[in-house]
Design an enzyme around this catalytic site. Structure first.
Site, PDB file in Angstrom:
ATOM      1  CB  SER A 253      -0.889   0.001   1.236  1.00  0.00           C
ATOM      2  OG  SER A 253      -0.096   0.202   2.392  1.00  0.00           O
ATOM      3  CE  LYS A 254      -2.637   5.904  -2.834  1.00  0.00           C
ATOM      4  NZ  LYS A 254      -3.591   4.782  -2.750  1.00  0.00           N
ATOM      5  NE  ARG A 255       0.200   1.171   6.364  1.00  0.00           N
ATOM      6  CZ  ARG A 255       0.583   0.313   7.280  1.00  0.00           C
ATOM      7  NH1 ARG A 255       1.334   0.707   8.272  1.00  0.00           N
ATOM      8  NH2 ARG A 255       0.219  -0.953   7.213  1.00  0.00           N
ATOM      9  CE1 TYR A 256       5.118  -1.406   4.969  1.00  0.00           C
ATOM     10  CE2 TYR A 256       2.921  -1.546   4.000  1.00  0.00           C
ATOM     11  CZ  TYR A 256       3.777  -1.738   5.069  1.00  0.00           C
ATOM     12  OH  TYR A 256       3.293  -2.238   6.241  1.00  0.00           O
TER      13      TYR A 256
END
Length: 477
Positions: A253-256
């Site tokens: 996800s965008k967190r990564y």
RNA sequence: GGUCCCAUCGUCUAGUGGCCUAGGACAUCGGCCUCUCACGCCGAAAACACGGGUUCGAAUCCCGUUGGGAUCACCA
């Protein structure tokens, strides 16, 4: 073409193309190419709430950039259109109506609030949340009453008893109990179709023979199989690809960090490298050289060869592949992709032939296109300056002797080329008695102003006689 | 929680019962090459999640455990 392979990639336009979706698209494209089939692009834009008006074009642009071009799609390509679900509402309505008349679907007047409440109750009792069928046996009198009260109905599929078999090319035969599904919505109260229904109607009508998509759709598949049967459509073959995960094994996800194709493009990756990496991930092209051309990928691709386990995205390997493609690529081709990164150095009259020479000189020193501009100033007539280390080196007597010697040698030549570089070095050694570091460090310092960078034999011919002499003269002051 | 999927070096993978003292690639470490940084070359370390079966023989087949993931919407 009647029995030919037809596959599709069906993104929902909510943002840039996700790297995981790009892999799905690639598998579809490779499969189509391998079997001489047709690759369809369909836009699943039935969710107005999440829709981003610019996203469709952004996704198409990302696909084109990757080379994942489609044979049939929303810009008027193909005879099975429209290819945008928002333009197919009438089609869904007709099939839904047909299903309803056959008794395969029924109107449901439950409100979202009631549904949410039902869910909570079931959850509280530790049961699986699913629609319990409140409206399934509604009499027409009851329905009329609810209708009169202003409720807008949705249409639910009446899931039959029994079990449903899903045959998947990658995962094999799976059996699902129908009672675990609950009657699901196929047409929403606002008249738009729900995903499972739209996907089935479209895949069937568009003649899709192989549904290749992410594994997150596997639990949906029995619902869709049921729909195919109820609608009297022939079943396609299914292949559910394992999902991509982040390096730490979690959801990508965008967190990564970078999860969109656009992000990698902007970081300076070549489309060939991205596609190559995606093809390598999760198998399907195993065995042999890892740096592949499109021909190689197509030749080696097979759905059966795809691994069943999720694959972790490894940016390091992508970088390695990018470097590999950069090395074997001609300067002319690199320029095509490097242009956006060179903007700061491109002037009106920039000589592209010269630029190509620069790219050829530096391509082995970089991993991404974004790194190229680090070395550009070396070649610019006015972008030149000495860094501290270079300046220090040029204070030694031996160093200045080397610089002077090179200046004289070059002055006596018509031109400096890659071919006569060895002659220059031989002459230098003879005149100065210096060799190795003693000889080259001062020349690198005087000519490039920095102690790291491309090999001198690549640098000199690009600089050309005049600039070489100017810089050497400057160093002697 | 129900259902489903998955499980070989840190990572991507090869491996479909004997060819496995488990092969390759990225990353890591060491060396060589060398005008620098790189490239390249050579080498090292590094894995069959665990427990039961089946079998003469299991990384490969079966069951269980553990661990990860997906999904259970009028999202797709």
């Amino acid at each position: 073409m009647k029995n030919g392979v037809r596959v599709r990639f069906a993104p929902s336009p909510t943002g840039f193309l996700h790297i995981g979706n790009a892999r799905i698209a690639l598998c579809n494209k490779l499969f189509a190419l391998k079997h001489d089939g047709v690759y369809v692009l369909r836009i699943e834009d039935t969710d107005v709430a999440r829709l981003d008006p610019a996203a469709e074009e952004a996704i198409r642009e990302d696909l084109r950039w990757l080379g994942l071009t489609w044979d049939e799609g929303p810009a008027g390509e193909g005879a099975h259109g429209p290819y945008r679900q928002s333009e197919r509402t009438k089609i869904y309505y007709e099939h839904a109506e047909r299903l309803k008349e056959q008794g395969g679907a029924y109107l449901c007047y439950c409100t979202p609030e009631e549904l949410a409440q039902m869910r909570e109750q079931l959850l509280a009792r530790g049961q699986t949340p699913r629609y319990v069928g409140t409206c399934r046996g509604l009499s027409s009198a009851q329905a009329q009453e609810l209708e009169a009260s202003g409720r807008k109905p949705s249409l639910r599929f009446a899931v039959p008893e029994g079990a449903t078999v899903v045959r998947d090319i990658i995962h094999g035969k799976k059996v699902f109990e129908n009672k675990s599904m609950g009657d699901f919505v196929i047409m929403r109260s606002d008249g738009r179709p729900a995903y499972n229904f739209a996907a089935v109607v479209d895949d069937a009508l568009m003649g899709i023979t192989h549904v290749i998509r992410g594994e997150d759709h596997l639990p949906n598949t029995p619902r869709q199989v049921l729909l195919y049967e109820a609608l009297g459509f022939t079943l396609p073959d299914f292949a559910h690809l394992p999902l991509l995960v982040a390096p730490d094994g979690e959801r990508l996800s965008k967190r990564y960090g970078a999860v969109s194709v656009r992000a990698y493009r902007e970081e300076g990756f070549l489309p060939q490298a991205v596609v190559n990496y995606l093809a390598l991930l999760g198998g399907g092209t195993a065995g042999g050289e890892e740096i592949m051309s499109w021909e190689g990928m197509v030749r080696r691709f097979s759905l059966e060869g795809i691994a069943r386990s999720p694959a972790a995205f490894d940016p390091g390997k992508l970088r390695w592949l990018n470097r590999g493609h950069l090395h074997t690529m001609r300067g002319e081709d690199i320029l095509f992709y490097a242009r956006p990164f060179l903007a700061g150095f491109l002037r009106e009259g920039t000589d592209e032939g010269w630029l190509v020479k620069v790219l050829n000189a530096v391509k082995e020193n970089v991993e991404t296109l974004a790194e190229i501009n680090r070395y550009i100033p070396i070649f610019l007539p006015d972008g030149f300056s000495l860094d501290a280390e270079a300046r220090t080196i040029l204070t030694a007597d031996d160093a200045l002797a080397a610089v002077k010697a090179l200046k004289e040698i070059v002055a006596g030549m018509a031109e400096v080329t890659e071919d006569n570089f060895t002659e220059i070095v031989a002459a230098l050694k003879k005149h100065t008695g210096l060799k190795g570091k003693q000889l080259f460090a001062p020349l690198r310092a005087a000519l490039t102003g920095t102690m790291t960078g491309p090999e001198l034999h690549k640098v000199l011919p690009v600089l050309g006689k005049q600039i070489i002499i100017e810089r050497l003269a400057q160093a002697l002051k």
